[in-house]
Design a protein around this motif. Structure first.
Motif, PDB file in Angstrom:
ATOM      1  N   THR A   1       0.812  -1.222   0.000  1.00  0.00           N
ATOM      2  CA  THR A   1       0.000   0.000   0.000  1.00  0.00           C
ATOM      3  C   THR A   1       0.842   1.267   0.000  1.00  0.00           C
ATOM      4  O   THR A   1       0.326   2.334  -0.320  1.00  0.00           O
ATOM      5  CB  THR A   1      -0.937   0.023   1.210  1.00  0.00           C
ATOM      6  OG1 THR A   1      -0.152  -0.046   2.416  1.00  0.00           O
ATOM      7  CG2 THR A   1      -1.915  -1.157   1.167  1.00  0.00           C
ATOM      8  N   GLY A   2       2.113   1.185   0.365  1.00  0.00           N
ATOM      9  CA  GLY A   2       2.976   2.355   0.341  1.00  0.00           C
ATOM     10  C   GLY A   2       3.249   2.782  -1.096  1.00  0.00           C
ATOM     11  O   GLY A   2       3.500   1.935  -1.962  1.00  0.00           O
ATOM     12  N   ARG A   3       3.246   4.092  -1.337  1.00  0.00           N
ATOM     13  CA  ARG A   3       3.327   4.574  -2.730  1.00  0.00           C
ATOM     14  C   ARG A   3       4.623   4.169  -3.423  1.00  0.00           C
ATOM     15  O   ARG A   3       4.619   3.884  -4.629  1.00  0.00           O
ATOM     16  CB  ARG A   3       3.124   6.087  -2.776  1.00  0.00           C
ATOM     17  CG  ARG A   3       4.161   6.918  -2.068  1.00  0.00           C
ATOM     18  CD  ARG A   3       3.801   8.391  -2.097  1.00  0.00           C
ATOM     19  NE  ARG A   3       2.605   8.677  -1.317  1.00  0.00           N
ATOM     20  CZ  ARG A   3       2.634   9.071  -0.041  1.00  0.00           C
ATOM     21  NH1 ARG A   3       3.806   9.188   0.589  1.00  0.00           N
ATOM     22  NH2 ARG A   3       1.525   9.328   0.609  1.00  0.00           N
TER      23      ARG A   3
ATOM     24  N   TRP B   1       5.048  -2.037 -10.787  1.00  0.00           N
ATOM     25  CA  TRP B   1       4.867  -1.950 -12.247  1.00  0.00           C
ATOM     26  C   TRP B   1       5.897  -1.055 -12.925  1.00  0.00           C
ATOM     27  O   TRP B   1       5.736  -0.702 -14.092  1.00  0.00           O
ATOM     28  CB  TRP B   1       3.457  -1.471 -12.574  1.00  0.00           C
ATOM     29  CG  TRP B   1       3.014  -0.235 -11.843  1.00  0.00           C
ATOM     30  CD1 TRP B   1       3.575   1.004 -11.889  1.00  0.00           C
ATOM     31  CD2 TRP B   1       1.889  -0.129 -10.961  1.00  0.00           C
ATOM     32  NE1 TRP B   1       2.884   1.885 -11.109  1.00  0.00           N
ATOM     33  CE2 TRP B   1       1.825   1.208 -10.524  1.00  0.00           C
ATOM     34  CE3 TRP B   1       0.906  -1.028 -10.513  1.00  0.00           C
ATOM     35  CZ2 TRP B   1       0.836   1.667  -9.648  1.00  0.00           C
ATOM     36  CZ3 TRP B   1      -0.069  -0.578  -9.644  1.00  0.00           C
ATOM     37  CH2 TRP B   1      -0.093   0.749  -9.215  1.00  0.00           C
ATOM     38  N   ALA B   2       6.948  -0.710 -12.240  1.00  0.00           N
ATOM     39  CA  ALA B   2       7.927   0.246 -12.773  1.00  0.00           C
ATOM     40  C   ALA B   2       8.484  -0.206 -14.119  1.00  0.00           C
ATOM     41  O   ALA B   2       8.926  -1.348 -14.273  1.00  0.00           O
ATOM     42  CB  ALA B   2       9.067   0.447 -11.780  1.00  0.00           C
TER      43      ALA B   2
ATOM     44  N   ARG C   1       3.569  -4.877 -16.800  1.00  0.00           N
ATOM     45  CA  ARG C   1       3.647  -5.191 -15.371  1.00  0.00           C
ATOM     46  C   ARG C   1       2.419  -4.654 -14.640  1.00  0.00           C
ATOM     47  O   ARG C   1       1.958  -5.251 -13.659  1.00  0.00           O
ATOM     48  CB  ARG C   1       4.929  -4.609 -14.774  1.00  0.00           C
ATOM     49  CG  ARG C   1       6.207  -5.226 -15.339  1.00  0.00           C
ATOM     50  CD  ARG C   1       7.446  -4.683 -14.654  1.00  0.00           C
ATOM     51  NE  ARG C   1       7.515  -5.089 -13.253  1.00  0.00           N
ATOM     52  CZ  ARG C   1       8.485  -4.720 -12.424  1.00  0.00           C
ATOM     53  NH1 ARG C   1       9.455  -3.913 -12.859  1.00  0.00           N
ATOM     54  NH2 ARG C   1       8.473  -5.113 -11.173  1.00  0.00           N
ATOM     55  N   PHE C   2       1.905  -3.529 -15.101  1.00  0.00           N
ATOM     56  CA  PHE C   2       0.650  -3.009 -14.550  1.00  0.00           C
ATOM     57  C   PHE C   2      -0.477  -4.009 -14.793  1.00  0.00           C
ATOM     58  O   PHE C   2      -1.317  -4.251 -13.917  1.00  0.00           O
ATOM     59  CB  PHE C   2       0.354  -1.660 -15.217  1.00  0.00           C
ATOM     60  CG  PHE C   2      -0.816  -0.909 -14.650  1.00  0.00           C
ATOM     61  CD1 PHE C   2      -0.811  -0.442 -13.350  1.00  0.00           C
ATOM     62  CD2 PHE C   2      -1.930  -0.647 -15.444  1.00  0.00           C
ATOM     63  CE1 PHE C   2      -1.889   0.270 -12.830  1.00  0.00           C
ATOM     64  CE2 PHE C   2      -3.013   0.067 -14.945  1.00  0.00           C
ATOM     65  CZ  PHE C   2      -2.995   0.519 -13.631  1.00  0.00           C
TER      66      PHE C   2
ATOM     67  N   ALA D   1       3.993   6.545  -8.824  1.00  0.00           N
ATOM     68  CA  ALA D   1       4.522   6.769 -10.167  1.00  0.00           C
ATOM     69  C   ALA D   1       3.892   5.796 -11.149  1.00  0.00           C
ATOM     70  O   ALA D   1       3.619   4.635 -10.819  1.00  0.00           O
ATOM     71  CB  ALA D   1       6.037   6.607 -10.177  1.00  0.00           C
ATOM     72  N   ALA D   2       3.660   6.269 -12.370  1.00  0.00           N
ATOM     73  CA  ALA D   2       3.137   5.414 -13.432  1.00  0.00           C
ATOM     74  C   ALA D   2       4.238   4.497 -13.949  1.00  0.00           C
ATOM     75  O   ALA D   2       5.433   4.754 -13.731  1.00  0.00           O
ATOM     76  CB  ALA D   2       2.589   6.271 -14.571  1.00  0.00           C
ATOM     77  N   PRO D   3       3.875   3.421 -14.650  1.00  0.00           N
ATOM     78  CA  PRO D   3       4.907   2.544 -15.214  1.00  0.00           C
ATOM     79  C   PRO D   3       5.916   3.284 -16.080  1.00  0.00           C
ATOM     80  O   PRO D   3       7.122   3.029 -15.999  1.00  0.00           O
ATOM     81  CB  PRO D   3       4.094   1.528 -16.029  1.00  0.00           C
ATOM     82  CG  PRO D   3       2.789   1.458 -15.306  1.00  0.00           C
ATOM     83  CD  PRO D   3       2.526   2.864 -14.847  1.00  0.00           C
ATOM     84  N   ARG D   4       5.436   4.190 -16.925  1.00  0.00           N
ATOM     85  CA  ARG D   4       6.313   5.039 -17.729  1.00  0.00           C
ATOM     86  C   ARG D   4       5.718   6.436 -17.775  1.00  0.00           C
ATOM     87  O   ARG D   4       4.493   6.585 -17.810  1.00  0.00           O
ATOM     88  CB  ARG D   4       6.485   4.501 -19.157  1.00  0.00           C
ATOM     89  CG  ARG D   4       7.206   3.164 -19.232  1.00  0.00           C
ATOM     90  CD  ARG D   4       7.844   2.955 -20.622  1.00  0.00           C
ATOM     91  NE  ARG D   4       6.904   3.152 -21.704  1.00  0.00           N
ATOM     92  CZ  ARG D   4       6.186   2.196 -22.276  1.00  0.00           C
ATOM     93  NH1 ARG D   4       6.291   0.949 -21.846  1.00  0.00           N
ATOM     94  NH2 ARG D   4       5.366   2.467 -23.286  1.00  0.00           N
ATOM     95  N   PRO D   5       6.561   7.463 -17.786  1.00  0.00           N
ATOM     96  CA  PRO D   5       6.023   8.832 -17.810  1.00  0.00           C
ATOM     97  C   PRO D   5       5.258   9.120 -19.091  1.00  0.00           C
ATOM     98  O   PRO D   5       5.644   8.690 -20.181  1.00  0.00           O
ATOM     99  CB  PRO D   5       7.288   9.705 -17.727  1.00  0.00           C
ATOM    100  CG  PRO D   5       8.349   8.810 -17.190  1.00  0.00           C
ATOM    101  CD  PRO D   5       8.019   7.438 -17.698  1.00  0.00           C
ATOM    102  N   GLY D   6       4.173   9.831 -18.943  1.00  0.00           N
ATOM    103  CA  GLY D   6       3.378  10.274 -20.076  1.00  0.00           C
ATOM    104  C   GLY D   6       2.685  11.575 -19.727  1.00  0.00           C
ATOM    105  O   GLY D   6       2.754  12.045 -18.583  1.00  0.00           O
TER     106      GLY D   6
END
Length: 436
Positions: free
Chosen positions: A174-176, A183-184, A189-190, A305-310
């Motif tokens: 649950t920690g961010r 899924w980094a 992975r997400f 954070a999202a899997p990849r920046p967008g």
């Protein structure tokens, strides 16, 4: 790819006409004081769509205090789909324009390519420093001739907002930071995390809101989307878009979505009743979630954070050459988009700055959001903004995205249509819309 959402206050964050009309354009500005201004007060008009945030954050009042000889007045049309066709018509005819006009990111490539010769080169305006802006945002407002005719206001760097209580119920971290590591680096992975979630909560909330939302998020993180560097439409032959489609379709086929259409009443209600555990989340959506989830969602939602920046969203300001006060208007546009003003809008309205120089200012860098577990949203979205790839933006970016979503992926998600059939239908619909 995006229409501006309703801008909800984030005080918690630290307080066929295109080719027509060949009339001679007026000469470019000298960037000296307007010759017709004299000692008389100058009234500058700013045309926007929706609740753009500049007026609401008090920027016009602040500018008028600094410039007693200038009055600033705003006109607004609620929806960009009504505002933008009028803007094109006014640019072509050279009449009915405000001194400063807003342009949404989904329309910026068309404006720069087809109307750039009717706009002032703001890259030469006093006080404008291209080094203060994110390179990819500056590039979107710059034509092939090197003239920068649009200055960025805000952007929509993406994270993933998630429900901590639903993650805990599924036995997930649950920690961010731990959630982000799940899924980094890879949207597949997400997808894998979504399958784990569904296996452990088979009768509970869906993992994410919609397959269309996943599609948009994955596409926005690519270096090539719907158009190539020459402005040619490549959506049907771009492997990255097809990969995004396949990932999103897997979410739908595996039952990992709540089968909702974004920005509909059902989607809004989904935030309130815990219908889904994650949503692709640009900075501006924090206020939206807070409003729709209400007090009961406080502390349950967090940001990773999202899997990849967008990037999802953002806008620009332009100054038409047809305006009577072009030099004054250019100075106003430069001031409104300066880092300090962008930071102020972020603090009061939640619109994330496109000026990278604003990201180091305390108002942005130290920003936390109590509703989302005191998440360090300034740091999270700054990191995302720096990682957004510089991808070509085409003239009909928003239209292409809409047809991929509404004609294509929405049918896969809500009716179970075969993904290959939906893909072909979406491409046919795009061709028809573009008269190809």
């Amino acid at each position: 790819m995006w229409r501006r959402t309703p801008t909800l206050a984030l005080a918690l964050l630290l307080g066929a006409l295109l080719a027509a009309g060949c009339a001679t354009d007026p000469p470019g500005p000298s960037y000296a004081r307007d010759a017709d201004a004299g000692d008389r007060p100058v009234t500058l008009t700013v045309g926007v769509f929706g609740s753009f945030g500049l007026k609401e954050a008090g920027l016009y009042d602040a500018y008028m205090r600094l410039h007693p000889d200038v009055a600033v007045r705003q006109t607004s049309i609620e929806r960009n789909e009504n505002y933008y066709p009028q803007l094109l018509t006014h640019l072509v005819t050279g009449s009915g324009l405000a001194d400063v006009q807003a342009v949404e990111v989904g329309n910026i490539a068309e404006v720069v390519a087809t109307q750039g010769h009717r706009l002032v080169d703001l890259g030469r305006a006093p006080g404008v420093d291209r080094r203060a802006f994110l390179p990819w945002k500056w590039a979107q407002g710059t034509g092939r001739d090197g003239r920068t005719v649009a200055l960025g206001t805000d952007i929509g760097p993406q994270a993933v907002c998630y429900r901590k209580d639903l993650f805990a119920r599924a036995g997930l971290p649950t920690g961010r930071e731990a959630v982000g590591r799940l899924w980094a680096g890879d949207w597949r992975r997400f997808l894998a995390v979504g399958r784990r979630f569904a296996a452990r909560t088979p009768d509970g909330a869906a993992f994410t809101d919609s397959a269309s939302g996943v599609l948009s998020a994955v596409v926005s993180s690519g270096r090539l989307r719907f158009y190539d560097e020459r402005g040619a439409l490549v959506v049907g032959g771009n492997p990255a878009v097809r990969e995004a489609w396949d990932i999103a379709a897997s979410f739908a086929r595996d039952g990992l979505t709540a089968r909702l259409q974004q920005f509909t009443p059902g989607w809004d209600q989904g935030f309130a009743n815990g219908a889904f555990a994650t949503v692709a989340c640009p900075a501006w959506m924090l206020g939206y979630i807070q409003d729709k989830a209400g007090p009961a969602g406080r502390g349950r939602w967090d940001v990773a954070a999202a899997p990849r920046p967008g990037n999802w969203g953002g806008s620009f300001l332009v100054v038409p050459k047809a305006g009577p006060h072009r030099a004054e208007a250019a100075r106003l546009a430069a001031w409104l988009t300066a880092p300090e003003q962008q930071a102020r809008v972020f603090a009061l309205r939640g619109s994330f700055p496109s000026a990278s120089a604003a990201h180091a200012l305390p108002t942005v860098a130290s920003a936390r959001h109590p509703y989302f577990g005191d998440a360090p949203v300034g740091a999270i979205f700054t990191a995302a903004a720096r990682g957004v790839p510089t991808a070509p933006v085409g003239p009909k970016e928003g239209l292409v995205a809409q047809h991929l979503s509404d004609v294509g992926m929405l049918q896969v998600d809500q009716t179970g249509r075969d993904p290959a059939e939906a893909w072909a239908a979406a491409l046919r619909s795009i061709d028809n819309a573009l008269d190809r």
